[in-house]
Design a protein around this motif. Structure first.
Motif, PDB file in Angstrom:
ATOM      1  N   GLU A 206       0.827  -1.214   0.000  1.00 32.68           N
ATOM      2  CA  GLU A 206       0.000   0.000   0.000  1.00 32.68           C
ATOM      3  C   GLU A 206       0.864   1.268   0.000  1.00 32.68           C
ATOM      4  OE1 GLU A 206      -3.961   1.804   2.175  1.00 32.68           O
ATOM      5  OE2 GLU A 206      -2.841   0.200   3.156  1.00 32.68           O
ATOM      6  N   ASN A 207       1.884   1.290   0.877  1.00 29.78           N
ATOM      7  CA  ASN A 207       2.675   2.523   1.011  1.00 29.78           C
ATOM      8  C   ASN A 207       4.129   2.362   0.615  1.00 29.78           C
ATOM      9  OD1 ASN A 207       0.482   4.018   2.090  1.00 29.78           O
ATOM     10  ND2 ASN A 207       0.743   2.855   3.999  1.00 29.78           N
ATOM     11  N   GLU A 208       4.522   1.194   0.134  1.00 30.87           N
ATOM     12  CA  GLU A 208       5.925   1.021  -0.265  1.00 30.87           C
ATOM     13  C   GLU A 208       6.044   0.024  -1.410  1.00 30.87           C
ATOM     14  OE1 GLU A 208       8.330  -0.630   2.864  1.00 30.87           O
ATOM     15  OE2 GLU A 208       6.742  -1.989   3.513  1.00 30.87           O
ATOM     16  N   ARG A 227       7.176   4.566  -3.965  1.00 31.35           N
ATOM     17  CA  ARG A 227       6.022   3.692  -4.221  1.00 31.35           C
ATOM     18  C   ARG A 227       5.437   3.884  -5.623  1.00 31.35           C
ATOM     19  NH1 ARG A 227       2.767   1.069  -5.888  1.00 31.35           N
ATOM     20  NH2 ARG A 227       0.915   0.099  -5.011  1.00 31.35           N
ATOM     21  N   HIS A 228       5.433   5.166  -6.134  1.00 33.20           N
ATOM     22  CA  HIS A 228       4.772   5.400  -7.420  1.00 33.20           C
ATOM     23  C   HIS A 228       5.535   4.795  -8.605  1.00 33.20           C
ATOM     24  CE1 HIS A 228       7.478   8.968  -7.213  1.00 33.20           C
ATOM     25  NE2 HIS A 228       7.599   8.714  -8.501  1.00 33.20           N
TER      26      HIS A 228
END
Length: 561
Positions: A206-208, A227-228
């Motif tokens: 979710e965040n990494e 992450r993106h």
């Protein structure tokens, strides 16, 4: 390009006769020469002529780099990490076209990757690989492109790479081919090969966005990118593997063949759709670090000698067993290499084919189109084989045909997933195979594990505590003056204390007393006890041999046995 394909290329160019090509390949196989060395030594061609022929066949130029000077502004056109990774040396600009010498001039994919990464037209020229590699070292020096540098470049690309799951295919493909993404993925692959990784994991959460390497059986995490970048990075790998980048809802499989860090490497790619994007795993099949000689597997002498005698038998079944990644396929390949002679026909059914073995017919199993192990096996029996290898026996139908093949005069090699050698018998009975068929065809079962070896650079002695010894099942009185070792951790082993792996083994020979127990459907424990009575050395005992030889640690043996 494989050695065989290169020899065929010279047959097409009318430099070699087909029979001479076989002689050249024989030299390559027997004496470890390159095709170039074998052809020059055989008097078929001189070295400049060898490369000139390749250049003519590819419609390009041969450039001798012995006295060559490359201008600094030309060198700056290819970053150091990319030059080392792709085995690419820029030598001159001709108008708007960059002339590049590639270690593997036949590799069209590398030329395309460079074209994308640099945004320039390319002309690939042919030069001796050792000259190219020497000049890359000389001009670009030590490995200076660090992961931090590339992550900084990615940060500078900023908004450009802010992709979302809903973006169209064209946008995704454009980002996958953006220069920073190409460099980042190439560097990850280069680093993995340098570290001798067997698998590379790309995992979006979710965040990494985690990236991990499996080295000697253990996973290590590297500096995570933002992450993106998950979507463009995963898409880049899918582009390299010729997979459908628009399909993110179904699992996919692909393959990348690449020249990385001076070696030809096969990468098997697998994607899995998850809650937060696609998880992607690359299995690294690096032929240069896998030695398929039976002598190189480090077996105890009594097992090695028994295998030499057993693989020559006219019929029967030999099973290698152990969990995933315990080296079963490598053991079977090594057995096949030993008996791969001109007077015997060998066929394998594998899912997928892991290493190409010269002179052996290898068939990839494809469950998706109904080409199962059982179906391939049925066809095998009409191909007049002497020895058959089945990648894995996983159902009753496959087991029954394997037994039928053995009863009709074929030697069958296969693998099973069980915890130990005696468990293989119970597993076959659980599948539904009749015990009398097992006892009449099974010759031996080899159980094995791969343990991490202590790093030779930082190996040190220590005294284990009583708790560890109790877990191992030995007392202080039994160890006497024997030494125990561990790795302190150093640069050579990435501070893990381990470098490389070695096997431990247990060999179950099927003798008459065991055949009686099999026919009575005796449980695994009874078969194991009887086998140990008859002289079988269990995995744990073979692990002790490795501990006392200073090859591995108590913790490794306890972890795997």
């Amino acid at each position: 390009m494989t050695d065989k394909q290169l020899a065929e290329f010279f047959v097409e160019q009318r430099v070699l006769q087909p029979s001479q090509a076989e002689d050249v390949l024989g030299e390559v196989e027997l004496n470890g020469k390159t095709v170039a060395q074998a052809m020059v030594d055989g008097g078929f061609i001189d070295e400049p002529g060898f490369y000139q022929t390749i250049a003519s066949g590819l419609g390009t130029d041969f450039v001798d780099l012995t006295e060559y000077e490359v201008a600094p502004e030309i060198l700056r056109l290819i970053p150091s990490g990319l030059a080392r990774l792709q085995g690419a040396l820029p030598i001159a600009m001709s108008g708007t076209t960059l002339r590049v010498a590639l270690v593997d001039p036949f590799d069209l994919q590398t030329a395309d990757d460079l074209r994308f990464a640099l945004g320039k037209d390319m002309q690939v020229v042919v030069s001796p690989p050792e000259q190219i590699e020497e000049l890359i070292k000389q001009y670009y020096g030590a490995d200076s492109t660090s992961m931090e540098d590339v992550l900084k470049q990615l940060g500078e690309a900023g908004e450009l790479l802010q992709l979302r799951q809903g973006d169209g295919e064209a946008a995704v493909e454009a980002e996958a081919n953006a220069t920073p993404i190409i460099r980042f993925v190439d560097l990850i692959l280069y680093q993995a090969i340098q570290d001798r990784a067997s698998d590379i994991h790309f995992e979006p959460f979710e965040n990494e966005f985690k990236i991990r390497y499996r080295v000697d059986g253990a996973l290590y995490e590297i500096s995570p990118p933002p992450r993106h970048l998950a979507l463009p990075v995963v898409s880049r790998v899918k582009v390299m593997a010729n997979m459908n980048i628009a399909e993110r809802r179904l699992p996919q499989d692909g393959r990348i063949q690449k020249h990385i860090a001076g070696r030809n490497v096969d990468l098997r790619v697998s994607t899995l759709p998850t809650q937060f994007g696609e998880s992607l795993v690359l299995r690294v099949l690096d032929r240069s670090i896998v030695n398929l000689d039976l002598e190189a597997l480090g077996m105890p002498d009594y097992i090695y000698n028994f295998l030499l005698e057993m693989i020559e038998r006219p019929n029967g079944i030999f099973i290698a067993t152990g969990p995933t990644g315990s080296g079963k396929t490598t053991t079977l390949y090594s057995c096949l290499r030993k008996i791969n002679t001109i007077d015997s026909k060998l066929i394998t059914a594998e899912e997928p084919v892991e290493y190409d073995l010269e002179g052996i017919v290898q068939v990839p199993v494809n469950e998706a189109i109904g080409l199962t192990f059982a179906r391939v096996l049925r066809s095998f029996l009409r191909q007049d084989p002497d020895r058959i290898m089945i990648g894995e026996t996983r159902d009753l139908e496959t087991a029954q045909i394997a037994i039928q093949a053995s009863l009709t005069g074929h030697m069958v090699f296969t693998t099973l997933h069980t915890n130990d050698a005696p468990g293989a018998i119970t597993r076959l009975i659980d599948m539904g195979v009749e015990p009398f068929l097992i006892s009449s065809t099974l010759e031996a079962v080899l159980g094995q594990r791969l343990l991490r070896s202590i790093c030779p650079k930082c190996r040190a002695t220590y005294q284990p505590n009583d708790t560890l010894l109790a877990e191992l099942g030995i007392s202080r009185g039994e160890i006497g003056d024997k030494q125990f070792y561990y790795g302190k951790g150093c640069d050579a082993c990435n501070n893990t204390g381990y470098k490389g792996r070695k096997g431990i083994y247990e060999l179950l020979k099927i003798t008459d007393p065991l055949r009686e127990l099999i026919n009575e459907r005796a449980p695994t424990v009874t078969i194991k006890q009887k086998a140990i009575e008859l002289g079988m050395v269990a995995l744990r005992q073979d692990g002790l041999r490795s501990i006392f030889a200073g090859d591995t640690t108590i913790e490794e043996v306890l972890r795997y046995t």
